[in-house]
Structure formats: structure tokens, C-alpha cells
Enzyme design. Structure first.
Site, mmCIF file in Angstrom:
data_model
loop_
_atom_site.group_PDB
_atom_site.id
_atom_site.type_symbol
_atom_site.label_atom_id
_atom_site.label_comp_id
_atom_site.label_asym_id
_atom_site.label_seq_id
_atom_site.Cartn_x
_atom_site.Cartn_y
_atom_site.Cartn_z
ATOM 1 N N HIS A 30 0.841 -1.201 0.000
ATOM 2 C CA HIS A 30 0.000 0.000 0.000
ATOM 3 C C HIS A 30 0.877 1.253 0.000
ATOM 4 O O HIS A 30 1.275 1.732 1.060
ATOM 5 C CB HIS A 30 -0.888 0.010 1.240
ATOM 6 C CG HIS A 30 -1.822 -1.157 1.330
ATOM 7 N ND1 HIS A 30 -1.406 -2.426 1.670
ATOM 8 C CD2 HIS A 30 -3.160 -1.251 1.112
ATOM 9 C CE1 HIS A 30 -2.448 -3.244 1.661
ATOM 10 N NE2 HIS A 30 -3.515 -2.569 1.330
ATOM 11 N N HIS A 264 -3.886 3.522 -3.214
ATOM 12 C CA HIS A 264 -4.070 2.967 -1.865
ATOM 13 C C HIS A 264 -3.424 1.597 -1.681
ATOM 14 O O HIS A 264 -2.563 1.426 -0.822
ATOM 15 C CB HIS A 264 -5.557 2.885 -1.518
ATOM 16 C CG HIS A 264 -5.813 2.110 -0.263
ATOM 17 N ND1 HIS A 264 -5.693 2.669 0.981
ATOM 18 C CD2 HIS A 264 -6.124 0.804 -0.062
ATOM 19 C CE1 HIS A 264 -5.932 1.746 1.896
ATOM 20 N NE2 HIS A 264 -6.201 0.604 1.290
ATOM 21 N N GLU A 415 -17.450 -2.947 24.454
ATOM 22 C CA GLU A 415 -16.670 -4.172 24.586
ATOM 23 C C GLU A 415 -15.453 -4.175 23.654
ATOM 24 O O GLU A 415 -14.356 -4.573 24.049
ATOM 25 C CB GLU A 415 -17.541 -5.399 24.299
ATOM 26 C CG GLU A 415 -18.675 -5.617 25.293
ATOM 27 C CD GLU A 415 -19.893 -4.765 24.997
ATOM 28 O OE1 GLU A 415 -19.913 -4.059 23.956
ATOM 29 O OE2 GLU A 415 -20.836 -4.801 25.807
ATOM 30 N N HIS A 477 -28.663 -13.272 25.257
ATOM 31 C CA HIS A 477 -27.656 -13.138 26.305
ATOM 32 C C HIS A 477 -27.032 -14.469 26.706
ATOM 33 O O HIS A 477 -26.082 -14.496 27.484
ATOM 34 C CB HIS A 477 -28.267 -12.469 27.546
ATOM 35 C CG HIS A 477 -28.515 -10.998 27.375
ATOM 36 N ND1 HIS A 477 -29.222 -10.494 26.303
ATOM 37 C CD2 HIS A 477 -28.129 -9.925 28.110
ATOM 38 C CE1 HIS A 477 -29.272 -9.167 26.411
ATOM 39 N NE2 HIS A 477 -28.618 -8.805 27.486
#
Lengths: 683, 683
Positions: A30, A264, A415, A477
Site C-alpha cells: 500500500h 491505496h 466491549e 444473552h
């Protein structure tokens, strides 16, 4: 403004040409970012970054994170030119097997690489974690006249990093915590892989970061003096993290791929490499050319780093005289060495908790509190579930903008950010991070957990509510597949302890594991002690051991983890009373057990006993290797339901009565199974 | 301002008391949000939401998403009171096995529940997907005088939703796309589970959403007229999605838990329920009380919904006369029925592509383009990897703020948002979404993928670069554990086709699967055709089939998926020439194969042949069930490395020569293995 930067054109052009030459040679890579960010990175390194290339691991160095890891040649060029032990011969082996220059930066492979990046957004979370670790260590160890921990965390990021949710999560927390010694330089080039960012990305980035409480500046990323001034201003702002939005041109210097997504992710091509060199006034046929002036532009960096290190060493020597205990403690935590006598502490906790009926999450909470005074580097919290995951250190205070010694971390309901930040903390060193949520929400943070395993970092995941037995909250859950899915990550240790003693032992094993992450899978529901877990320290270290045995050779092996070991024990009691020779094996960790010598494994699971039943409230796939061709697995191969846990046990066939029936049926079926196998063997 | 709302105290208090009564009875649940958001939700439903409780599936209904699914009793109360078929007896069975009122809302379980929420942030992405689907269908099907698709998407969210990265990703894209018919009401109560949001969350939320391009308002969430006015203003703003920040008090009405995290996740307690009722002027000893005035407050809702539905039906009848083809097409896509003759289209693509050497990602791209004119509801894109994942529909245009008919979606580098948005699209109906990224980045979006499986939604994940054979990008980008980890999700289908024909067949199988999601695992590297894949349509539907066979009974079974089927074929050629009877089985889908009758599975994998070698460039765990006790698995049980793919094949033992040697060794070891097994049987 007067020019203040040590950067010259030779340095910037060498970064660009080393990058495009290496990428062209590998025919893969890249080039766009190394070219577009060469000016910015050169200014940061030459004028500010405080590292000592002759001692890449110097503890009080500044940290530099290249969040967009695809721009790895930018980092390798900087490391080579500044004098890190990364020879040109390795630059020429870019992206080849066993080189020091893999496609994306990998910590541990290349001196000076602080973290493994590539999956976007992770580096931002890592850098936040590093800055948090610096802040806590500084608060713990610095004393008047002794700033023994005092360094900055810098990062480069691109549009891709800022689109990923993990960057939002981590940046929001960084703003909340006022991490003033964190500075990010944003490569604002309006190009992503698919083309212009206008396809999918039209955020007002400065406004967004201001909403998080960051200090935000904008500058022309090719105006080196402006970049210098912006970094200086960012450093002057010590109450907030800083973002500098650098307007850049991707592929800067390439006459035909400048400002294009074509720069890129693919080599420029031989012709365009040549045209680029002509365009920037470089010898078009030279490859891997490193002029003296480019190296000289980093003289400041080397001098700065060497000076800081020598001052630091002098300071540490005096600190050790005046604050000998602090100095020894700092040295210990930076070396990643656990305090002496830890096994005794854990044994004490086992004795204290061993006979109590507790959920293993509750045992874990007591273990954390028991360890906290000894393992001062243990530092963690939860994704807004402290009460449920039992992770608070009592009286430890909260780490906050104003209280940097706080023992408890509040990651927020983030999280992924939590796990990425924990990686950064562990990489920084001096702390052992732990982070908690429900097991099912590991789905939100696998990206960072995988990187912890790849980077071999000591982080501890406290994953509670580890099965359908969480009950009423229902299938969203209830973890079903998560234990097994987590075990598929190479290098991840998954520990599912069965009672308080095993939980304490699991914490010890997690801390002792200096070269990789550990998941602790813990119950919501209460569990009584297992009589046979008195040797849990050895048993958990070995991953599996006999917790209840019969006389003579077993006719039936019951294998369980966590809460299901109790089911196995009760089934064994019933069947033993009927005269069946039953052995119960607790297998808290597949990974540890499989690392044991064959003789140990055969001693625990005698090959002569084919009637084997595993019991784990999760997917059964993966148990085949332990139950073998004559055995079976009891588990949960479907989503759960919203209902009280005892009702679910009945619904899903996980009661003692159900498993007893399964065991009896398995024993009864042995002759038929053996006959079928014999037929196969003779067939 | 004049009061404009139909809401009365009876309605709000009934919502509150039904919620706290049901939670108390279940002794489990989250009262805080139903109490805090009762005013806001009541105004939205009574005054604006256009649904017909007598026909919950009415296609042109407004969509309502409760993103914070823990507040499920709020939704159940609204559904019951507005007249959806949710009787009070089910409210009383909150959180019990098999009830219509599970702990978190589950689509398919309760009429009127539009999506399964609980894992935070997901609902925001779902709602964005619903609004996008509405916008596309409206653009495709509406004609002057015939607004046959014209509805709103409303959502409620809390702090937790807004902390999760997925909410940032989805909200950013919603702003970019100018989804003017999306309105979110934010429960701004300053409380999360751990306590005050000041522990971890100090964002300027209005500023943040403005930075994404949203229209933002603030109001007092207990001032019903103010809420009414804000929603009206949000509807008046059609160029931008709207966020209304409603300042509320969690546990509103509870004298002792009002404004406290104690109201969030636990029943109030019998005494506090009673005190709350007294406090709000409710009979303290009444339970599940529903006064007539509360039901009457929703008269407007019922009348509005019935009127819209009757107008819609009249409109559709005239539309069918004037635009019969459009009407038939709209009816078809809303019914989720595939176009007739699709198998023939796929067979044609197989004929066209079958003999070409292509990466399966490239085959997939051609299949997408071949299907696009027929399957007009197929709609997708990638997380900024269109060029790599080959997901662009040529000439299809980009879905954008100004072009709502665009066939190609640009999700940005937002994998989690993408997957959550795809769920919303599928739930909305009328479109079949696909979304692409590299297989390794499923780690970023598992949270939403699991929900797709739980909700049984037809979404297609195009997951390219599916192994270490992506080469130089290195271990961060190389999938190793992901295929197997994905197979652990209950209900997920994982298809790994071996060539162009299997790829076309896999797309067909994915589209035909109306009741669940499918992952397509595709190579980066080129693959030649497999001669035996001519019957791939049947073979892929069945999950596994013989692609190359021997005469008579096989002595050796080689089992492969994807690119490794080619290795198996070449190994078989070598060994066949040496006189070994070898069969090669392609196993594109474990799930589909295991759903076949035993007779079919035994026909493909004859039990009499124990010498079985599986070959898949990923974790070997999970293959045991197919290779059996005498077989073995070739795979990758470690992280990869940055190197060219052919070098990696050698390094990791995956060349044809390596696997041939493994197969020979396996055959040679059969007598010893059989002897060992016999010893076990006799032991």
C-alpha cells in the site's frame, strides 16, 4: 512562523522512495499512505518523538502507533532511517516469509513496532490503552523530583480507522478520561479503497472529536512547519487528548496516482515509480537510495532519545536510593514479573473460599480482591457490568480524569474498545489488564481478542453468565457457541472453572501465562464446592484432572467443565451406588490439557475406557477428540430461551436425571457400538 | 403550545404498572426504562406511529424498534394496550418458557415485535437498515399518485446503545445517506448499570449526531406536549435523520429508585412496587390493572392504522391496474418469493463460467451480475472492499442521498454496522441484502451475524480472502479459525465453494434459504474448474457430494472444501495412478450435509472406508465427525505469516506434495491404527 522542523526534503523523499521501491519489489502493498503521510510522520519523528533506536525497549520511551497498518512501509522507513536495528536488507525483503518487514506491522517481529495493526481502528484503542497505562504508572510511581514515568503516546490514523466503531468507542473514553498525553494525527485524504470518502463518509470529524471532549486542530499535512506547530500546540494542551486533522494527498508525489484510490492498495507500477522519482527530483533509476542528509535529519531524534535515556537512568539510580521499595516495584512490574509468593496467596484464597457455595463470578470477584494488594499491576474493570461480573476492587477507587491511581476501570458499554484498550495496556507494560462482560458479548470484541492472541499479550477476560443458565434474559444473552468459538482462536486459553478453588487456580494460571491471553468463563448461578478440587492449582495448570474417582479401572468417564462438572459428580454418585466404576474429569482448559505429555493425558483419560460422556452447556463440536469413537457429548446445539435456569435445564436435557439417563444409555450401547466399530475395522 | 397529544395519565401509568407488575412476578427484568420512557413512547405510539394491530404484518406499516431490548416490558405494554394480539395472560408469563413475552423482544415470537434486541446498539443499525429498505422500495415502486411504499422508522435508544461502536457506525451512515424518515428518541437519563454515566460517558451527544449530519433536538421526556412537538418537527425535517434527546428520569414514579441505577436491571421489590403505585395515584394492591381510559388513549392509533391500511389496499388495487408488472413485482418481493426460473438462470451462469479459471470471489462477482437483473430484490455492497470482494453490480449505480434506486451499497469501513443494517433490511422485507468483507473481519461483525441466525433472516455474507492463501497481507488478514468459528453459530450456513460452478450453486442455495443467513467463503486466488462439479446445484444444496470417484469401493476418502478440493483432486490423480482407489468429496457446507438423510451421507462417505483425510486451510477441530477414528485432518492450527501464497503453502504443509505424503502415510498407518482400535475394543 519560522521553520522549526529538522525535516528536509531528502528525508521525506527517502521515506517515499523506500516505500514505493519495497512495495514494487514485493509486488504487493500500500504505497498511498506512506507517500501521503511522509511529511507528517517525518515531522513527528524528527522533532518530537522521544525514542532511543539503540534501545528499542527503553521503558520511558514515547509510544508510536501506526493505526492504519497497511501503511507499514512508512513505519519501516522511519525505523530504518532513525537507526533502529532494521537493516536495508530487510526492507528489501518486505512481505517475504520470515522477514522483519511483514505486510502489516507485527509487534515482536520488528524492533520499534509497538503493536500489531492492520485490522482498522485497533491502533486507536491500543494507543488509548497505552496512554492510560502511562497515566496510571506515572501516578503510582512518580514522586516530587522523580518523573520516572513520563512519556507521550502518538498515533497516525486514517479514514478507515475513524469509520470503525472501535475508534468511536476508544476515542470517546479517551476524551472522557482527559488523556492529555495522547496525540493522534489524522490522514485526511478523502480517499478510501472504493474511491472518494463521499461514497460513505461525510462526518464532520473535528466536530465529532470535539463532542468526545478532544482538543482538535486542522492543518495542511504537507506544510511541515504547520504540522510542527500543531503538534507543539497538542502537547501544550494537557487536559485533553488531541487530534490533528492533516489535509493530505494520498500518493503524494506520484504524477498519475496522486489523490486517487489507485494509490491505496497496489504497487504504483514500475513506470509510475520511475515517474514519481523524476517528479520529486530523485534519481529515477536508483532503488532503495538512502542519502546521508536523510539520515542526518534524524540526528535530533537520536540525540534526544539518548539524552532522555541517560537522564532516566541517572534519575532511576537516585530514585532507587530514596524510594527503594517503589523502585523495586516499578522494576518488577515493568519486567512483567509476578510478585513472589503468589501461589501461596492463591492457596490461601482457596482455603478461605473453597467450601463456600458461590457463583464462580462471585468467587472471581473475591479472588480479584484477594490478589489486588499483592498484584499491584492487576488493573481492570468491565464494560458497564461491574455489579454483574463482580470485578470491582473494593476501596480501589475509579480511574478517572482526576484520580489516576484508581484501581477500577469503567470502560462503558464498549466491549470492542475495552478489548483493544486492554491490548494497548498490556503492550505498554507495567500493568496486567483484565476486562469483563457477559460471555456472549465476546462476539463484540473478537477482533481485539484475536490480536491479543496473535501478539501473545497477557490480558485476562472475565466472561460471566457463561451459558444458558443465565436464565430469563434469553437467547440474546445466553452463550451457546462462544466457549468453543473462542477455543478456535490459536493461542487463546479458555478456562472454565467449576468452583471457587478452580476459579482461584484459574486466575493464577492466567496471571502466570506471560505469553498470551486467557478467558475465564464464569457462571451466573451458584455452585457448591467440588470435594475433589483440592488440588486445583495443579489441575488447572494442567488443564484437566481427576476430581472424583472409582476403585480400579473406570468403566465410564464423565468429562465436564465449569458448572457441568457438578452434574458429572452427581451422575457419578448415582451410578457408583449402582456399582458402575465412574471417573469424573474436570477439563477447565482444552489448550492446557492438550499441551501435557501423552502419559499425563492417558493417565487422566485412560485409552482403555471408551465409554466417555462429556457434559458442557454449549456446542458439542470440538469434544470429539476427548470422547473418542465410543463416546458421546451432552451439550446445547441450539439457541437458548428466556426462562428460569432450572426450567431450561429440563428443556435442554441438562438435569442430573437427563445426564444419568444418557450415561446409562451410553453404557448399554457400548456392545453395539463396539460391534459397529469392529465391522468397520474388518470391512 | 396547545396540548396535542392523545396520551393521558392512565395510559402512561398503565404502561408503568404493567411493566413493574410483570417484572415483579417474574422476579427478573428491567423496570427502569419502561418507567422512564413511558411518556415518550406513549406519545410516539398514540400520536404518530402508524400500525394496524389487527394486521401486524401490514407491509406499509411504520417500523418501531426498541433498541434497548432490556426494556421489553415497555414494548409488551404498548403492544397489549394498542390491541396487538398479545393478551394479558402472556404479560403475566413474562420471561417464562414458551411465553410470548421473553426477557428481550424476539421477532417471530410476539406480533408487532420488529426485531430481536438486547445486545446493545443493534437496534439502531436495524432501524437504519429498515429506513434504507423503505427508501429503496419507495424509489423503485412508487409512481405519481401511487405512494405504495411510504412509512417511517422510529426507534428508542439509551446510553448503552449510543456507547456501542455499532451505533456510531450505523448513525454515521444514516447521516451520510440523509435518511429523513428515520427518527430516534434517546432516553437521556444519565444512568447506566454501573451508576451515573459520568463514570464513563461524557459525550456531547447532540454535537456528535450533528457531526454525522443528523437533525438533533432536545426536550423534557416527561413533558408530553414537548415530546409531541419534537416528533412533529423531526417528521418535518425530511433531508436528515432525526435524534430527539429526551431528558428523562430512570424509574420515573418510583419514590426510592427514581434516578438510580438500582431501577435499571432488577425488580423494584414488592414494597417499592406498592409505594410506586401509591405515588402515582394507582390502587396500590391492584396488579395488572388496565383501565378503560388507557386503552381508549390508543383509539387514535387504531383508527389511524386501520385507515392507512384501507387506503393502502385501495391504492394497491388501482396500482395493479395501471402498473400491473410493478404491482406483481412488489407483491413478489414483499412475499419473499424468488423469481421463477432462477435455477435455470444459475445453470446458465454455470455453463458460462464453468470452464474458466477464476478466483471464487471473481466467480461470485459474475454471479451477482448475472442474478441482478432477475433477482431485483438482491441489494448489497461491501465494507469498503468492493474491488477486492467483487460485489459491484455493473451499471447499478450507488445508493445515495440523491439516488435511492442505486443497486450498490457503500457501507464504509463499518463491518458491524453493515451486518446490523443488513438485518434491518431483511427484517423490513422486499430486499435480500448481501454484504462483503474479508473472512477474517467477521470478527468485527459476529454480534450481528449471530442475531441474523437467531432471527432466521435471509442475509448473505460475501466473505472473501478466505484463508492464509491471501498471502502477503499476513496473519492479521488471514482467516484461520473463522470458518470453523462461524460454523459454531446455531443456524448459520457456511458455504465454501470450490470453483465457479459451485460458487453459482452456493449463491442459489443462499437465496433459496428463506429462513436463515448464509456465509459464502471465497478465495482470493484463482482456481481452475473441477471436472466433477457439473452437478454442483444438487451437490451444494446437499452440502457435500462426490466430485471425483474411483471404480469400486474407495480405499481412501479425500474430503475438502473450497480451494483445497483442488489439492484433493490432484492428490487423487497421483494416488489413482499408483492404483489406490480414491474418492474425492467436496463438502461445501457441513450444515447442509448433516441435514441429509443418513443413507445419502453414507453413500457419499461409505462407513466401510475408514481411511479419510480432510483438507481445509483452517482449524482442524470440527472435522472429527467426518474423518472418524481412522482418519486425519490437514489444516492450519496456527496463525499465518506474511509471504506469497505459494511460499505459505510450503511452509504450512498444504502443497499437493505435502498432502500426497500425508495421504500415503495415512494409508500406511491404517493397519496400526486398526490394531490400536481393536485393542481399545478388546480392552
Amino acid at each position: 512562523m519560522q521553520s522549526q522542523t529538522a525535516v528536509n526534503d531528502a528525508l521525506v523523499n527517502t521515506i517515499k522512495t523506500l516505500s514505493i521501491d519495497a512495495i514494487q519489489r514485493a509486488n504487493s502493498g500500500h504505497p498511498g499512505m506512506p507517500m501521503g503521510m511522509a511529511d507528517v510522520a517525518a515531522v513527528l519523528w524528527a522533532d518530537f518523538l522521544c525514542v532511543d533506536p539503540s534501545e528499542p525497549g527503553f521503558a520511558d520511551r514515547d509510544r508510536f502507533v501506526l493505526s492504519g497498518g497497511h501503511g507499514s512501509m512508512l513505519l519501516y522507513s522511519l525505523l530504518h532511517l532513525s537507526g533502529f536495528p532494521l537493516p536495508l536488507s530487510e526492507i528489501k525483503r518486505f512481505r517475504q516469509l520470515g522477514s522483519m518487514t511483514p505486510g502489516h506491522p507485527e509487534v515482536g517481529v520488528t524492533p520499534g513496532v509497538e503493536t500489531t495493526t492492520g485490522p482498522l481502528g485497533q491502533g486507536i484503542a491500543n494507543a488509548v490503552g497505552m496512554a492510560m497505562a502511562e497515566a496510571r504508572l506515572a501516578a503510582r510511581f512518580n514522586r516530587p523530583g522523580f518523573h520516572v514515568v513520563d512519556h507521550w503516546t502518538y498515533g497516525l490514523c486514517g479514514d478507515g480507522d475513524l469509520e470503525e466503531g472501535i475508534s468511536h468507542e476508544a476515542a470517546s473514553l479517551a476524551g472522557h478520561l482527559g488523556l492529555g498525553k495522547l496525540v493522534f494525527l489524522y490522514d485526511d485524504n478523502n480517499i478510501t479503497i472504493e474511491g472518494n470518502t463521499s461514497l460513505a463518509f461525510s462526518e464532520d470529524i473535528p466536530k465529532r472529536f470535539e463532542s468526545y471532549g478532544w482538543h482538535v486542530q486542522r492543518c495542511d499535512g504537507h506544510d511541515r512547519d504547520a504540522v510542527h506547530a500543531a503538534i507543539a500546540a497538542a502537547r501544550a494542551e494537557t487536559a485533553r487528548p488531541s487530534l490533528i486533522c492533516c489535509k493530505t494527498h494520498i500518493g503524494h508525489g506520484s504524477p498519475n496516482k496522486h489523490d486517487s484510490e489507485k494509490a491505496h492498495g497496489s504497487p504504483l507500477g514500475v513506470d509510475e515509480v520511475r515517474l514519481t522519482k523524476e517528479n520529486i527530483g530523485w534519481p529515477p533509476d536508483a532503488h532503495f537510495l538512502v542519502p546521508t542528509e536523510a539520515v542526518a535529519a534524524f540526528d535530533n531524534l537520536r540525540a534526544r532519545g539518548a539524552l532522555k535515556r541517560s537522564h532516566h537512568e541517572e534519575r532511576m539510580a537516585r530514585y532507587a536510593e530514596i524510594h527503594p521499595e517503589l523502585a523495586a516495584e516499578l522494576e518488577r512490574v515493568l519486567a512483567g514479573e509476578l510478585p513472589e509468593g503468589l501461589e501461596g496467596v492463591v492457596a490461601g484464597l482457596m482455603a478461605e473460599l473453597g467450601e463456600k457455595t458461590l457463583a464462580t463470578r462471585a468467587s472471581s470477584g473475591k479472588v480479584i480482591n484477594g490478589l489486588a494488594p499483592h498484584v499491584t499491576e492487576l488493573w481492570g474493570g468491565s464494560a458497564d457490568l461491574a455489579e454483574s461480573t463482580k470485578t470491582l476492587v473494593d476501596g480501589g477507587g475509579s480511574f478517572s480524569r482526576t484520580q489516576r491511581t484508581g484501581r477500577n476501570l469503567h470502560f462503558g458499554i464498549r466491549e470492542h474498545g475495552m478489548a483493544g484498550i486492554m491490548n494497548g495496556m498490556a503492550l505498554h507494560g507495567g500493568v496486567i489488564p483484565y476486562g469483563a462482560t457477559f460471555l456472549t458479548f465476546t462476539d463484540y470484541m473478537r477482533g481485539s481478542m484475536r490480536l491479543a492472541a496473535l501478539m501473545k499479550q497477557r490480558v485476562v477476560y472475565v466472561l460471566t453468565h457463561d451459558s444458558i443458565f443465565l436464565g430469563e434474559d434469553g437467547p440474546t444473552h445466553q452463550a451457546v457457541e462462544h466457549a468453543m468459538a473462542m477455543r478456535t482462536i490459536p493461542g487463546m486459553h479458555v478456562l472454565r472453572p467449576a468452583d471457587s478453588r478452580e476459579t482461584a487456580a484459574a486466575w493464577l494460571a492466567a496471571l502466570e501465562r506471560a505469553d498470551g491471553p486467557t478467558c475465564l468463563l464464569l457462571t451466573r448461578q451458584n455452585l457448591p464446592p467440588i470435594p475433589g478440587s483440592v488440588d486445583a492449582i495443579a489441575g488447572v495448570r494442567q488443564g484437566g484432572y481427576v476430581v472424583q474417582d472409582c476403585e480400579g479401572a473406570p468403566e465410564l468417564l464423565l468429562l465436564g467443565t465449569g458448572s457441568e462438572v457438578h452434574v458429572c459428580v452427581r451422575v457419578a454418585e448415582t451410578l457408583s451406588a449402582e456399582g458402575v466404576a465412574v471417573r469424573v474429569v474436570s477439563l477447565p482448559s482444552f489448550e492446557r490439557f492438550e499441551a501435557q505429555p501423552q502419559a499425563y493425558r492417558d493417565a487422566v483419560l485412560p485409552p482403555s475406557c471408551g465409554a466417555r460422556l462429556s457434559v458442557e452447556a454449549g456446542r458439542t463440536v470440538g469434544w470429539e477428540r476427548f470422547v473418542g469413537p465410543l463416546g458421546e457429548s451432552v451439550g446445547v446445539d441450539r439457541f437458548g430461551e428466556s426462562a428460569p435456569d432450572k426450567v431450561l435445564a429440563e428443556e435442554l436435557g441438562l438435569t442430573v436425571a437427563d445426564v444419568t439417563a444418557r450415561a446409562r444409555a451410553l453404557l448399554a450401547a457400548q456392545p453395539a457400538r463396539k460391534a459397529a466399530l469392529r465391522a468397520l475395522l474388518d470391512g
